[in-house]
Design an enzyme around this catalytic site. Structure first.
Site, PDB file in Angstrom:
ATOM      1  CE1 TYR A   1      -6.436  -1.359   7.026  1.00 40.22           C
ATOM      2  CE2 TYR A   1      -6.118  -0.162   5.453  1.00 40.22           C
ATOM      3  CZ  TYR A   1      -5.512  -0.840   6.472  1.00 40.22           C
ATOM      4  OH  TYR A   1      -4.614  -0.751   7.764  1.00 40.22           O
TER       5      TYR A   1
ATOM      6  CG  ASP B   1      -3.200   8.309   8.014  1.00 35.65           C
ATOM      7  OD1 ASP B   1      -3.223   6.310   8.171  1.00 35.65           O
ATOM      8  OD2 ASP B   1      -3.645   8.620   7.024  1.00 35.65           O
TER       9      ASP B   1
ATOM     10  CD  GLU C   1      -2.973  -0.517   2.771  1.00 33.15           C
ATOM     11  OE1 GLU C   1      -3.303  -2.131   3.230  1.00 33.15           O
ATOM     12  OE2 GLU C   1      -2.325   0.368   3.403  1.00 33.15           O
TER      13      GLU C   1
END
Lengths: 398, 263
Positions: free
Chosen positions: B174, B62, B51
């Site tokens: 995911y 994040d 990725e």
């Protein structure tokens, strides 16, 4: 407006990490339910009256009217408890958080007014409160940091990115993603993912509804022009909400022009930005050609934000509201003039809303203008003291 | 550049009784020029798929490691276009997925972005702030270029959300190991195992687990019940601290890969 997916035309929506979707769904459901209950509205109104001090009055600014040749009236959100309109929304959201059983509140703040409002309602209800504030803003608005801490909130300085409001919002979102189960995030402005833009507007529309009633009662007619400052846009959207349906009122939103829109050093996405996605919704942004968000500048920490509420984007495109920018210099002149002529010290943010009426020839003589004075300037006195040399007896810029 | 699809890679690994080791790195950090070689080294050391993060100024999903890494890349003038070009130069035969935020894709234009991805041999796209309900236009464009769009399922997701994510996800699903941003504390294996089980009954698409996976032990634990383990922040940190000599990092990647063997 908005539609069931939180869209104002193409703007708004919900662009968030999946983890937040259940919390947003829950919030949307709870808000819709509560807002339809007369008991909830009654409690909200009762606390606004007994604790916040609503209704705030409208005040005719006679000397400013004389100076400008206009008829100037101000809606006095500066007279709310904690000094700005922010408490209307903080109170509404904290009532929702209690209904949802959330035990912890987080918020972001720029100028500190929303942080103070949130810390205030958390003290009132005994809830744990963490406020994210850009490190630069903790210096610019130190008094508000002290106020929040005194009322029991933890102020967390944010050192990432530009260290201002946008980064405080990023950090609050990250906190929320991590602690979403027990935490409610009180976003302080009309931006963010659905249902925030709609919910914040509804909690702030008391500004518009009250001012409409008051103005019509006193003058028997509508004003020709309504003006509010726009950062994220919560005071403006609440104020406009009372007047949008009245086509005789021209509505103007004033963004932070910083050093001038042509310099790039400003915070005026509606005036000089382009559509994109930031902080969960589609709206106008300040960004570069690669879609990176660019740094903003404004003398006012509360307007120093590269995005804007989605409904403003819609109102701009539809032409119903005209958006323009006032520079730091124009806003500071207005700050000075309103203080000198009216005995009212506006917040730097709110001073932007007075800038258009001080522009010679901007409006025809006798135009009736209603300005939303969204907050008071106590928090800005330290910077004002420097800018206007107030340490000496005879201030400059008179 | 033609690389294997995510589907065929997951199938091959399942036949070998291994989970996929999926490694995340930020495109352009530590260096853009070095990105093709770094990708090749990581594959050589055992990565089954990569990725590549497209740096964004406001990465709300994040944690500190990847935020800082993105910022370093942006400070160096790295653009999404440059990252995609560098991916095209990597000579590897594993699937490469790009991971980023919606706004840079929007500004490039969905069609132009998808065309570039296709041209440089990207197999799939993960958009951290795009949920299935908002993804209609993008998914259509991606599908027409053979690009898989991977969606994220969270431990907070109720049944209706899991349905939406399981139905929409291509390539793999995911599974977010815990609430939180990338890179924070580990553990909570039970929560992710339950999430994977909840997804299994909804889809035959492979399921990879990410967020907070930072040691061979974590990888081994996840490999028991998931089709892939995604390691991001821990690798980004190690690369940031390693300097020019990546030997130690690559040895660690070998350990991670060894941990994906179920036998």
């Amino acid at each position: 407006m908005p539609d069931s997916r939180g869209r104002f035309g193409v703007y708004g929506g919900r662009y968030v990490p999946e983890t937040l979707v259940p919390a947003l769904d829950e919030l949307e459901g709870e808000f819709k339910k509560a807002w339809a209950e007369p008991e909830f509205r009654a409690e909200f109104s009762r606390i606004l009256a007994e604790f916040v001090g609503r209704p705030t009055p409208i005040t005719e600014f006679r000397r400013l009217s004389e100076r400008t040749g206009l008829h100037v009236v101000a809606k006095r959100e500066d007279l709310n408890h904690t000094g700005a309109h922010k408490i209307n929304n903080a109170l509404g959201q904290v009532l929702l958080a209690r209904r949802m059983g959330k035990t912890r509140i987080i918020a972001e703040t720029g100028a500190g007014q929303h942080g103070v409002a949130t810390a205030t309602v958390c003290a009132l209800f005994g809830l744990k409160c963490d406020v994210y504030m850009g490190e630069e803003d903790t210096h610019r608005q130190q008094l508000n940091v002290f106020r929040m801490r005194l009322m029991g909130a933890r102020v967390i300085p944010v050192t990432s990115g530009t260290k201002t409001l946008k980064d405080a919002l990023n950090e609050a979102m990250r906190d929320w993603v991590t602690h979403v189960r027990d935490t409610h995030y009180i976003i302080g402005t009309a931006a963010g993912p659905h249902p925030y833009p709609e919910m914040v507007r509804e909690f702030q529309r008391v500004i518009g509804d009250e001012s409409r009633q008051q103005y019509l009662d006193r003058y028997g007619r509508s004003p020709d022009v309504g003006i509010a400052c726009v950062g994220g846009g919560s005071n403006a959207i609440g104020f406009f909400a009372g007047w949008l349906a009245d086509p005789s009122v021209q509505l103007i939103g004033v963004e932070a022009g910083g050093l001038g829109v042509s310099t790039g050093q400003h915070a005026a996405p509606l005036t000089a930005g382009s559509p994109g996605v930031l902080h969960g919704s589609m709206s106008y942004l300040m960004q570069d050609e690669h879609g990176q968000i660019v740094g903003t500048h404004s003398v006012s920490a509360g307007l120093d934000y590269p995005g804007v509420g989605a409904e403003h984007a819609y109102l701009k495109d539809s032409g119903r509201v005209h958006y323009e920018a006032a520079t730091d210099e124009e806003a500071l002149q207005a700050f000075h003039d309103v203080a000198r002529l009216e005995g009212v010290i506006p917040a730097f943010e709110s001073a932007h809303a007075f800038a258009p009426i001080l522009k010679r020839g901007r409006f025809a003589p006798g135009t009736r203008v209603l300005v939303n004075l969204s907050g008071r300037g106590d928090k800005d006195m330290e910077m004002a003291a420097k800018l206007f040399s107030l340490q000496s007896q005879d201030p400059a810029g008179a | 550049m033609v690389r294997p699809t995510l589907d065929s890679t997951f199938r091959l690994l399942a036949d070998r009784n291994e989970a996929a080791l999926i490694l995340f790195i930020t495109g352009g950090d530590p260096s853009l020029e070095d990105l093709p070689t770094l990708i090749e080294d990581l594959v050589e050391a055992g990565a089954d798929a990569l990725e590549i993060g497209l740096p964004f100024s406001d990465p709300i999903a994040d944690g500190p490691s990847i935020q800082a890494s993105s910022q370093r890349a942006l400070d160096r003038g790295v653009t999404p276009r440059a990252v995609l070009e560098a991916i095209g130069r990597a000579r590897v035969d594993v699937p490469v997925v790009v991971m980023g935020y919606l706004n840079p894709m929007l500004q490039m234009g969905f069609e132009a972005f998808a065309d570039r991805c296709q041209a440089v041999g990207v197999s799939g796209v993960i958009v951290c702030d795009l949920i299935p309900e908002e993804a209609g236009e993008w998914v259509q464009i991606a599908q027409s270029r053979g690009l898989a769009t991977v969606f994220l399922a969270a431990p907070t997701s109720a049944a209706d959300r899991l349905d939406a994510v399981a139905n929409a996800s291509c390539g793999f699903v995911y599974a977010v190991a815990r609430t939180g941003v990338t890179g924070s504390q580990a553990e909570q294996a039970n929560e992710s195992e339950r999430l994977v089980a909840d997804l299994r009954v909804r889809t035959s698409t492979p399921i990879a687990v990410g967020f907070g996976i930072s040691t061979p032990d974590h990888v081994a634990a996840v490999s028991r019940f998931a089709d892939g383990a995604i390691v991001g922040s821990a690798l980004v940190d190690r690369l940031a601290n390693s300097g020019a000599d990546r030997k130690d990092v690559l040895d660690w990647v070998r350990q991670l890969k060894a941990a994906t063997h179920r036998g």
